[in-house]
Write a protein that holds these residues in place. Structure first.
Motif, PDB file in Angstrom:
ATOM      1  N   ALA A  49     -24.490 -24.105  22.016  1.00 14.10           N
ATOM      2  CA  ALA A  49     -24.292 -23.448  20.718  1.00 14.10           C
ATOM      3  C   ALA A  49     -23.181 -22.404  20.808  1.00 14.10           C
ATOM      4  O   ALA A  49     -22.877 -21.878  21.883  1.00 14.10           O
ATOM      5  N   VAL A  50     -22.613 -22.123  19.645  1.00 12.21           N
ATOM      6  CA  VAL A  50     -21.662 -21.031  19.497  1.00 12.21           C
ATOM      7  C   VAL A  50     -22.024 -20.321  18.193  1.00 12.21           C
ATOM      8  O   VAL A  50     -22.420 -20.952  17.205  1.00 12.21           O
ATOM      9  N   LEU A  51     -21.912 -18.999  18.218  1.00  6.99           N
ATOM     10  CA  LEU A  51     -22.172 -18.178  17.034  1.00  6.99           C
ATOM     11  C   LEU A  51     -20.861 -17.813  16.374  1.00  6.99           C
ATOM     12  O   LEU A  51     -19.815 -17.756  17.032  1.00  6.99           O
ATOM     13  N   ALA A  52     -20.915 -17.561  15.076  1.00  9.21           N
ATOM     14  CA  ALA A  52     -19.703 -17.240  14.315  1.00  9.21           C
ATOM     15  C   ALA A  52     -18.963 -16.072  14.933  1.00  9.21           C
ATOM     16  O   ALA A  52     -17.730 -16.122  15.076  1.00  9.21           O
ATOM     17  N   GLN A  53     -19.683 -15.011  15.317  1.00  7.44           N
ATOM     18  CA  GLN A  53     -18.993 -13.844  15.857  1.00  7.44           C
ATOM     19  C   GLN A  53     -18.370 -14.128  17.221  1.00  7.44           C
ATOM     20  O   GLN A  53     -17.332 -13.566  17.567  1.00  7.44           O
ATOM     21  N   GLU A  54     -18.956 -15.032  18.006  1.00  8.10           N
ATOM     22  CA  GLU A  54     -18.341 -15.420  19.290  1.00  8.10           C
ATOM     23  C   GLU A  54     -17.040 -16.163  19.058  1.00  8.10           C
ATOM     24  O   GLU A  54     -16.051 -15.947  19.758  1.00  8.10           O
ATOM     25  N   ARG A  55     -17.058 -17.041  18.094  1.00 11.38           N
ATOM     26  CA  ARG A  55     -15.854 -17.817  17.779  1.00 11.38           C
ATOM     27  C   ARG A  55     -14.739 -16.911  17.237  1.00 11.38           C
ATOM     28  O   ARG A  55     -13.582 -17.056  17.626  1.00 11.38           O
ATOM     29  N   ALA A  56     -15.135 -15.974  16.386  1.00 10.93           N
ATOM     30  CA  ALA A  56     -14.145 -15.045  15.830  1.00 10.93           C
ATOM     31  C   ALA A  56     -13.544 -14.164  16.928  1.00 10.93           C
ATOM     32  O   ALA A  56     -12.334 -13.916  16.942  1.00 10.93           O
TER      33      ALA A  56
ATOM     34  N   VAL B 101     -16.564 -31.231  26.020  1.00 12.73           N
ATOM     35  CA  VAL B 101     -16.123 -30.875  24.672  1.00 12.73           C
ATOM     36  C   VAL B 101     -16.823 -29.587  24.232  1.00 12.73           C
ATOM     37  O   VAL B 101     -16.179 -28.670  23.705  1.00 12.73           O
ATOM     38  N   ALA B 102     -18.118 -29.499  24.439  1.00 14.31           N
ATOM     39  CA  ALA B 102     -18.858 -28.293  24.060  1.00 14.31           C
ATOM     40  C   ALA B 102     -18.258 -27.063  24.737  1.00 14.31           C
ATOM     41  O   ALA B 102     -18.071 -26.017  24.098  1.00 14.31           O
ATOM     42  N   LYS B 103     -17.911 -27.176  26.011  1.00 17.71           N
ATOM     43  CA  LYS B 103     -17.291 -26.059  26.734  1.00 17.71           C
ATOM     44  C   LYS B 103     -15.947 -25.695  26.116  1.00 17.71           C
ATOM     45  O   LYS B 103     -15.642 -24.512  25.934  1.00 17.71           O
ATOM     46  N   ARG B 104     -15.119 -26.724  25.806  1.00 14.34           N
ATOM     47  CA  ARG B 104     -13.805 -26.449  25.203  1.00 14.34           C
ATOM     48  C   ARG B 104     -13.937 -25.786  23.840  1.00 14.34           C
ATOM     49  O   ARG B 104     -13.049 -25.043  23.417  1.00 14.34           O
TER      50      ARG B 104
ATOM     51  N   GLY C  58     -15.992 -23.522  23.200  1.00 15.25           N
ATOM     52  CA  GLY C  58     -16.482 -22.169  23.415  1.00 15.25           C
ATOM     53  C   GLY C  58     -17.985 -22.032  23.304  1.00 15.25           C
ATOM     54  O   GLY C  58     -18.506 -20.927  23.137  1.00 15.25           O
ATOM     55  N   MET C  59     -18.686 -23.136  23.428  1.00 10.77           N
ATOM     56  CA  MET C  59     -20.139 -23.112  23.307  1.00 10.77           C
ATOM     57  C   MET C  59     -20.783 -22.724  24.631  1.00 10.77           C
ATOM     58  O   MET C  59     -20.205 -22.898  25.698  1.00 10.77           O
ATOM     59  N   THR C  60     -21.994 -22.213  24.523  1.00  9.05           N
ATOM     60  CA  THR C  60     -22.800 -21.817  25.661  1.00  9.05           C
ATOM     61  C   THR C  60     -23.958 -22.789  25.808  1.00  9.05           C
ATOM     62  O   THR C  60     -24.609 -23.118  24.810  1.00  9.05           O
ATOM     63  N   LEU C  61     -24.203 -23.230  27.025  1.00 13.89           N
ATOM     64  CA  LEU C  61     -25.373 -24.066  27.290  1.00 13.89           C
ATOM     65  C   LEU C  61     -26.602 -23.179  27.198  1.00 13.89           C
ATOM     66  O   LEU C  61     -26.790 -22.269  27.996  1.00 13.89           O
ATOM     67  N   GLU C  62     -27.427 -23.428  26.184  1.00 15.09           N
ATOM     68  CA  GLU C  62     -28.604 -22.593  25.953  1.00 15.09           C
ATOM     69  C   GLU C  62     -29.849 -23.128  26.651  1.00 15.09           C
ATOM     70  O   GLU C  62     -30.776 -22.385  26.898  1.00 15.09           O
ATOM     71  N   GLY C  63     -29.866 -24.404  26.921  1.00 13.88           N
ATOM     72  CA  GLY C  63     -31.032 -24.939  27.597  1.00 13.88           C
ATOM     73  C   GLY C  63     -31.010 -26.450  27.690  1.00 13.88           C
ATOM     74  O   GLY C  63     -30.115 -27.118  27.173  1.00 13.88           O
TER      75      GLY C  63
ATOM     76  N   PRO D  60      -9.839 -31.085  18.747  1.00 14.28           N
ATOM     77  CA  PRO D  60      -9.273 -30.515  17.515  1.00 14.28           C
ATOM     78  C   PRO D  60     -10.034 -30.942  16.261  1.00 14.28           C
ATOM     79  O   PRO D  60     -10.119 -30.174  15.296  1.00 14.28           O
ATOM     80  N   ALA D  61     -10.605 -32.141  16.266  1.00 16.54           N
ATOM     81  CA  ALA D  61     -11.399 -32.564  15.109  1.00 16.54           C
ATOM     82  C   ALA D  61     -12.652 -31.695  14.971  1.00 16.54           C
ATOM     83  O   ALA D  61     -13.013 -31.258  13.875  1.00 16.54           O
ATOM     84  N   CYS D  62     -13.312 -31.421  16.092  1.00 17.85           N
ATOM     85  CA  CYS D  62     -14.501 -30.558  16.064  1.00 17.85           C
ATOM     86  C   CYS D  62     -14.137 -29.124  15.723  1.00 17.85           C
ATOM     87  O   CYS D  62     -14.896 -28.425  15.039  1.00 17.85           O
TER      88      CYS D  62
END
Length: 182
Positions: free
Chosen positions: A172-179, A143-146, A148-153, A111-113
């Motif tokens: 990474a996660v992009l603004a439009q993915e999060r939205a 945490v990255a998975k929770r 909504g981030m994607t493992l890019e490499g 929740p902090a992230c």
């Protein structure tokens, strides 16, 4: 000063230079636990080191760059989250976290992230947020998975620690993915 309630008596608030004694005491509890997983320049060994770390982040924040936030459980500083990199011009940031052992497993980091990501994307209009961690740090990758981030490499042998080189994951996660996920 603002303070954001996280859960179960925990709160997120700016970690500033006037917290130096509290930060140094926290680092004494957390130091050996976090040392393998965070950047070497972040881990402090004494009050002067704690002051230098907090001052470095204060200077970066004043320049609209990196920022540092503490997580308090009750009255005790137990960890934190940060923008290790923040560039409004580039539309991107990198976030990170740390906790002392007693604070793990309380559901505080995600929740902090989330609060940092919401601010970066919604208030500041950034496009991309990254998360870097050692490839063998399963808790950090979770945490990255929770988030909504994607493992890019994986950057091979990009994380030096105690004479060894470890692989580093870049999420990474992009603004439009999060939205879209909201």
């Amino acid at each position: 000063m603002f303070s954001l309630s996280l859960r179960d008596g925990a709160r997120l608030a700016p970690l500033e230079i006037w917290h130096v004694e509290e930060f140094a005491a926290h680092m004494a509890r957390a130091r050996e636990h976090i040392r393998p997983w965070v950047g070497a320049s972040f881990v402090t060994d004494d009050l002067d080191g704690a002051r230098a770390t907090l001052a470095r982040y204060a200077e970066r924040q004043a320049a609209d760059g990196a920022r540092l936030y503490g997580i308090w459980l009750g009255d005790a500083l137990v960890g934190g989250v940060m923008f290790t990199d923040f560039s409004a011009a580039a539309g991107s940031c990198e976030i990170g976290c740390w906790l002392e052992p007693a604070a793990e497993g309380h559901g505080l980091v995600t929740p902090a992230c989330e609060a940092l990501l919401d601010w970066a994307f919604t208030t500041r209009g950034l496009h991309r947020a990254e998360w870097h961690c050692r490839a063998d740090n399963e808790r950090s990758a979770a945490v990255a998975k929770r988030l909504g981030m994607t493992l890019e490499g994986v950057r091979r042998q990009a994380w030096p620690y105690q004479g060894f080189r470890y692989d580093k994951q870049v999420w990474a996660v992009l603004a439009q993915e999060r939205a879209a996920a909201a």
